[in-house]
Write a protein that holds these residues in place. Structure first.
Motif, PDB file in Angstrom:
ATOM      1  N   GLN A  59      36.015  48.240  52.938  1.00 37.14           N
ATOM      2  CA  GLN A  59      35.953  47.302  51.815  1.00 37.14           C
ATOM      3  C   GLN A  59      34.950  47.857  50.806  1.00 37.14           C
ATOM      4  O   GLN A  59      34.141  48.733  51.137  1.00 37.14           O
ATOM      5  CB  GLN A  59      35.497  45.913  52.310  1.00 37.14           C
ATOM      6  N   CYS A  60      34.988  47.329  49.588  1.00 34.95           N
ATOM      7  CA  CYS A  60      34.047  47.731  48.556  1.00 34.95           C
ATOM      8  C   CYS A  60      32.683  47.102  48.826  1.00 34.95           C
ATOM      9  O   CYS A  60      32.591  45.912  49.138  1.00 34.95           O
ATOM     10  CB  CYS A  60      34.572  47.282  47.191  1.00 34.95           C
ATOM     11  N   LEU A  61      31.632  47.905  48.740  1.00 35.75           N
ATOM     12  CA  LEU A  61      30.280  47.365  48.935  1.00 35.75           C
ATOM     13  C   LEU A  61      29.954  46.308  47.890  1.00 35.75           C
ATOM     14  O   LEU A  61      29.232  45.349  48.164  1.00 35.75           O
ATOM     15  CB  LEU A  61      29.268  48.523  48.852  1.00 35.75           C
ATOM     16  N   ASN A 120      32.214  44.432  46.454  1.00 32.62           N
ATOM     17  CA  ASN A 120      33.259  43.394  46.465  1.00 32.62           C
ATOM     18  C   ASN A 120      33.876  43.192  45.080  1.00 32.62           C
ATOM     19  O   ASN A 120      34.033  42.064  44.608  1.00 32.62           O
ATOM     20  CB  ASN A 120      32.702  42.072  47.022  1.00 32.62           C
ATOM     21  N   CYS A 121      34.253  44.312  44.465  1.00 37.48           N
ATOM     22  CA  CYS A 121      34.873  44.233  43.132  1.00 37.48           C
ATOM     23  C   CYS A 121      36.249  43.588  43.222  1.00 37.48           C
ATOM     24  O   CYS A 121      36.782  43.102  42.230  1.00 37.48           O
ATOM     25  CB  CYS A 121      34.974  45.621  42.503  1.00 37.48           C
ATOM     26  N   SER A 122      36.853  43.615  44.419  1.00 36.45           N
ATOM     27  CA  SER A 122      38.120  42.907  44.650  1.00 36.45           C
ATOM     28  C   SER A 122      38.107  42.431  46.105  1.00 36.45           C
ATOM     29  O   SER A 122      37.205  42.758  46.865  1.00 36.45           O
ATOM     30  CB  SER A 122      39.319  43.828  44.412  1.00 36.45           C
ATOM     31  N   ARG A 149      38.917  51.454  43.433  1.00 36.63           N
ATOM     32  CA  ARG A 149      39.034  50.638  42.210  1.00 36.63           C
ATOM     33  C   ARG A 149      37.856  50.831  41.266  1.00 36.63           C
ATOM     34  O   ARG A 149      38.023  51.021  40.071  1.00 36.63           O
ATOM     35  CB  ARG A 149      39.181  49.160  42.591  1.00 36.63           C
ATOM     36  N   CYS A 150      36.619  50.769  41.818  1.00 38.83           N
ATOM     37  CA  CYS A 150      35.444  50.793  40.930  1.00 38.83           C
ATOM     38  C   CYS A 150      34.524  51.989  41.184  1.00 38.83           C
ATOM     39  O   CYS A 150      33.577  52.204  40.436  1.00 38.83           O
ATOM     40  CB  CYS A 150      34.656  49.484  41.064  1.00 38.83           C
ATOM     41  N   GLY A 151      34.787  52.733  42.259  1.00 40.20           N
ATOM     42  CA  GLY A 151      33.975  53.922  42.519  1.00 40.20           C
ATOM     43  C   GLY A 151      32.672  53.657  43.249  1.00 40.20           C
ATOM     44  O   GLY A 151      31.917  54.589  43.553  1.00 40.20           O
TER      45      GLY A 151
HETATM   46 ZN   LIG Z   1      34.964  48.351  44.214  1.00 38.99          ZN
END
Ligand SMILES: [Zn+2]
Length: 270
Positions: free
Chosen positions: A135-137, A139-141, A168-170
Motif C-alpha cells: 500500500q502507499c505509505l 495513502n494517496c488512494s 500513483r504518487c511515487g
Molecule cells: Zn501513493
C-alpha cells in the motif's frame, strides 16, 4: 490425553476452522520471533541496533529510514517466498477438502504460507495483513496491490538496495501489514476477508465445527481469543489447541495438545 476423543471429533466434524499463529511456520523452518532473544537470534543485524521486534515493526521507519524498514521486510519477503510449507499444511488442506470444502483459515501470520500451500484465497482471513501486498505509505488512494517487487538486502549493513514505490504518487510503498502503533494501515483487504469469514461462520453456526489452532501464543493473543470466542458461542464447536509451551485451555471449550505444529496436526489427522 484424549487423543481418541479429538480424532473422533475431527473425523465427524462438518466444517473445519484453522486458526494459526507464528508457531505454525516453525516446522517449515521459519523463526517465530519468540521473545526479544529469539528475535535477535533470527536477526543478528537488528540485535546490533538494539531494536526489539515491537520497535522494528514500527511504520515510522518507512518515513525516517526506508532502507532500514525495507531491509527488515525485504529479507522476510524473500524468506517467505523461498520457504516451502511443511506437510501439516497439506494435511489440513486435505481435511477441508474431505469436508466438501467447508473450511476457513484465520491467521495472524503475514507470510502467505497458506496460499502457497494451495488453500483457497477466498477462505483465508489474514487479520494482520500480508507481506505479499503493498500500500502507499501516504495513502494517496485506497489501493492495495500485489507485491511483485524484488527487494535485495545488504545484510552486512542491513540496508535495502531497492525501495518499492507507490505507482500513483511515487511515495514509499510499505507492506500491507498491521504494525505496532500503526495508524496508516489500509484495512480494506483485511476487512473484506473478515466479512467473508463472518458469513462463513454464520453459514456454519449450527454445524459440528472443529477449530484447529496451531502455534498461537499468549503474547499477541488475537488468534487464541478468536478461537475461544467462537468455541464459546457456537454450541457444536470445539477448539483443539496445538501448542508446545502454552496448551492450556478451558476444558469446556475443547482440548489442548502440548505438541509442535506438524506433530500435533499429524497426531490428530495422520
Ligand atoms: Zn501513493
Amino acid at each position: 490425553m484424549s487423543i481418541k476423543a479429538i480424532r473422533d471429533f475431527v473425523a465427524t466434524a462438518e466444517a473445519v476452522l484453522v486458526t494459526a499463529g507464528a508457531g505454525m511456520g516453525v516446522d517449515s523452518g521459519l523463526p517465530d520471533f519468540r521473545g526479544t532473544e529469539g528475535f535477535w537470534r533470527a536477526y543478528p543485524p537488528i540485535a546490533k541496533l538494539g531494536l526489539r521486534f515491537e520497535e522494528m515493526a514500527d511504520p515510522r521507519w518507512f518515513v525516517e529510514d526506508p532502507e532500514l524498514a525495507w531491509a527488515f521486510y525485504g529479507h522476510r519477503l524473500r524468506l517467505y517466498r523461498e520457504t516451502e510449507p511443511h506437510r501439516g499444511f497439506a494435511l489440513l488442506r486435505d481435511l477441508i477438502a474431505a469436508k466438501g470444502g467447508e473450511g476457513f483459515v484465520f491467521t495472524s501470520n503475514v507470510d502467505g504460507q497458506f496460499q502457497k500451500a494451495g488453500f483457497d484465497e477466498k477462505g483465508i482471513c489474514e487479520v494482520h495483513g500480508s507481506i505479499h501486498h503493498l500500500q502507499c505509505l501516504e495513502n494517496c488512494s485506497e489501493a492495495i496491490w500485489p507485491n511483485d517487487e524484488e527487494v535485495p538486502v545488504d545484510m552486512e549493513r542491513f540496508r535495502a538496495l531497492h525501495i518499492p514505490r507507490c505507482p500513483r504518487c511515487g511515495a514509499v510503498a510499505r507492506p500491507n501489514i498491521l504494525m505496532f502503533g500503526d495508524w496508516g494501515f489500509n484495512a480494506a483487504r483485511a476487512d473484506a476477508q473478515a466479512l467473508r469469514f463472518e458469513s462463513w461462520l454464520t453459514h456454519n453456526r449450527s454445524h459440528r465445527l472443529a477449530i484447529i489452532e496451531i502455534g498461537a501464543g499468549t503474547a499477541v493473543p488475537t488468534v487464541r481469543r478468536q478461537g475461544e470466542a467462537i468455541a464459546a458461542s457456537l454450541p457444536e464447536a470445539r477448539l483443539i489447541r496445538i501448542n508446545p509451551r502454552e496448551p492450556q485451555i478451558d476444558p469446556a471449550l475443547g482440548w489442548g495438545l502440548a505438541l509442535g505444529g506438524l506433530e500435533g496436526i499429524a497426531t490428530i489427522l495422520g
